[in-house]
Scaffold this active site. Structure first.
Site, mmCIF file in Angstrom:
data_model
loop_
_atom_site.group_PDB
_atom_site.id
_atom_site.type_symbol
_atom_site.label_atom_id
_atom_site.label_comp_id
_atom_site.label_asym_id
_atom_site.label_seq_id
_atom_site.Cartn_x
_atom_site.Cartn_y
_atom_site.Cartn_z
ATOM 1 N N ASN A 1 0.692 -1.181 -0.080
ATOM 2 C CA ASN A 1 0.325 0.008 -0.041
ATOM 3 C C ASN A 1 0.851 1.297 0.041
ATOM 4 O OD1 ASN A 1 -0.365 1.954 2.613
ATOM 5 N ND2 ASN A 1 0.106 -0.014 3.329
ATOM 6 N N CYS B 1 5.042 5.752 9.268
ATOM 7 C CA CYS B 1 4.378 5.475 7.849
ATOM 8 C C CYS B 1 5.707 5.539 7.134
ATOM 9 C CB CYS B 1 3.370 6.754 7.716
ATOM 10 S SG CYS B 1 2.854 6.362 5.899
HETATM 11 O O1 RRO Z 1 -1.368 5.559 5.046
HETATM 12 C C1 RRO Z 1 -0.388 4.826 4.873
HETATM 13 O O2 RRO Z 1 0.150 4.910 3.695
HETATM 14 C C2 RRO Z 1 0.181 4.231 5.724
HETATM 15 C C3 RRO Z 1 0.547 4.106 7.094
HETATM 16 BR BR1 RRO Z 1 -0.141 5.851 7.976
HETATM 17 C C4 RRO Z 1 1.447 3.316 7.840
HETATM 18 O O3 RRO Z 1 1.890 3.718 9.096
HETATM 19 N N1 RRO Z 1 1.769 2.147 7.156
HETATM 20 C C5 RRO Z 1 1.402 1.844 6.074
HETATM 21 O O4 RRO Z 1 1.821 1.003 5.445
HETATM 22 N N2 RRO Z 1 0.759 2.952 5.192
#
Ligand code: RRO
Length: 306
Positions: free
Chosen positions: A70, A129
């Site tokens: 992601n 993140c």
């Molecule tokens: O929102 C994101 O892209 C995200 C977050 Br905040 C996170 O802590 N870990 C991640 O894999 N995606």
């Protein structure tokens, strides 16, 4: 036999917690997963202002390895709007942990102060993140900054603070130590791993943001290793919460044996009916406890170190 779990001073009906980022952007999905049998739920990371996040596609399933990449990019409505969802969860008595983030100390402070009057079981500080140009991962890789932010927030509230660690560092123990010195009440390991997937037909990265974070079964052995290392070094000082790649009851037992007091489950609950998954998790844990004569979750924690 009991599933009762204590994370520091927090009492949970069982050690299964919804991980941040999955099914956590509205009160209704949070309530649904709690009612399906979890011990508590964690919201999507909430920041100071609304963000639309990164361009689509921002989530891509890697079925062959039961994993997901992601690059959501911290999409969230901002704390002043999300307060309403937390209020509904409070009214329905859902044990809620709020994940918060900021790009700097001031933003973390603003979000914490904007939510701390609500009934929140703990704040999970997302210092990790992987999907931002700045902030995010930067904070979680700098021990001085971690200590400074945690100790600053510590002075603002009595609500427990959990620090979520990034695996994208050369020495996680140094960051964990800084979080403990800052006054963290629990360590959460791990966030997603920096990763990328390229479509060989288009010859381009599959994600709109190109780079992303990997979660799911592929990262479980990494999560286990970090929890094991954290428990070996800090297990007598602070509870450790294991997260990363839990798809089966066996994975939960493995995290507990590595040293976890509780676990967070995300990706697998997002790709199947949470009700079915959680029922299977509970059945498997019960069966294991019976076979190995464990009466409580606490007795399993750290078993691989003896
Ligand atoms: O929102 C994101 O892209 C995200 C977050 Br905040 C996170 O802590 N870990 C991640 O894999 N995606």
């Amino acid at each position: 036999m009991s599933f009762d779990t204590e994370v520091g001073d927090i009492q949970l009906r069982n050690p299964l917690i919804l991980a941040s980022g999955v099914l956590g952007t509205t009160y209704s999905t949070l309530q649904r997963t709690y009612e399906a049998g979890l011990g508590a739920v964690i919201t999507k990371s909430i920041g100071p202002r609304s963000r639309i996040g990164n361009p689509n596609p921002s989530v891509f399933a890697l079925q062959e390895i039961r994993s997901v990449i992601n690059s959501v990019g911290l999409a969230n409505p901002g704390y002043s709007i999300f307060r309403e969802d937390i209020q509904i969860l409070n009214e329905n008595k859902i044990p809620t942990i709020v994940s918060i983030f900021g790009e700097n100390k001031e933003e973390f402070l603003e979000v914490l102060n904007g939510l701390k009057d609500l009934s929140v079981l703990a704040f999970e500080l997302n210092l990790s993140c992987p999907n931002t140009e700045k902030g995010g991962t930067q904070i979680g890789t700098d021990p001085e900054l971690v200590k400074e932010i945690v100790s600053m927030l510590r002075k603002e509230t009595e609500i427990p603070l959990w620090v979520k660690l990034t695996p994208n560092v050369s020495n996680i123990l140094e960051i964990a130590d800084a979080a403990i010195k800052g006054g963290s009440d629990a360590l959460v390991a791990i966030n997603t791993l920096k990763a990328m997937v390229i479509d060989i037909q288009t010859k381009m990265p599959v994600l709109g943001f190109k780079r992303g974070g990997l979660s799911g079964a592929a990262i479980k052995p990494i999560g286990i290793r970090y929890v094991y290392d954290l428990y070996e070094n800090f297990g007598d000082k602070i509870p450790i919460i294991g997260v990363g790649g839990i798809y089966r009851g066996e994975d939960i037992i493995e995290y507990l044996l590595a040293g976890a007091t509780a676990v967070e489950i995300g990706t697998s609950l997002g790709v199947a009916y949470p009700e079915n998954m959680i029922r299977f998790f509970q059945m498997k844990i019960k069966k294991y406890m019976k076979e190995h004569q464990f009466n409580s979750i606490k007795e399993i924690t750290g078993g691989a170190h003896r």
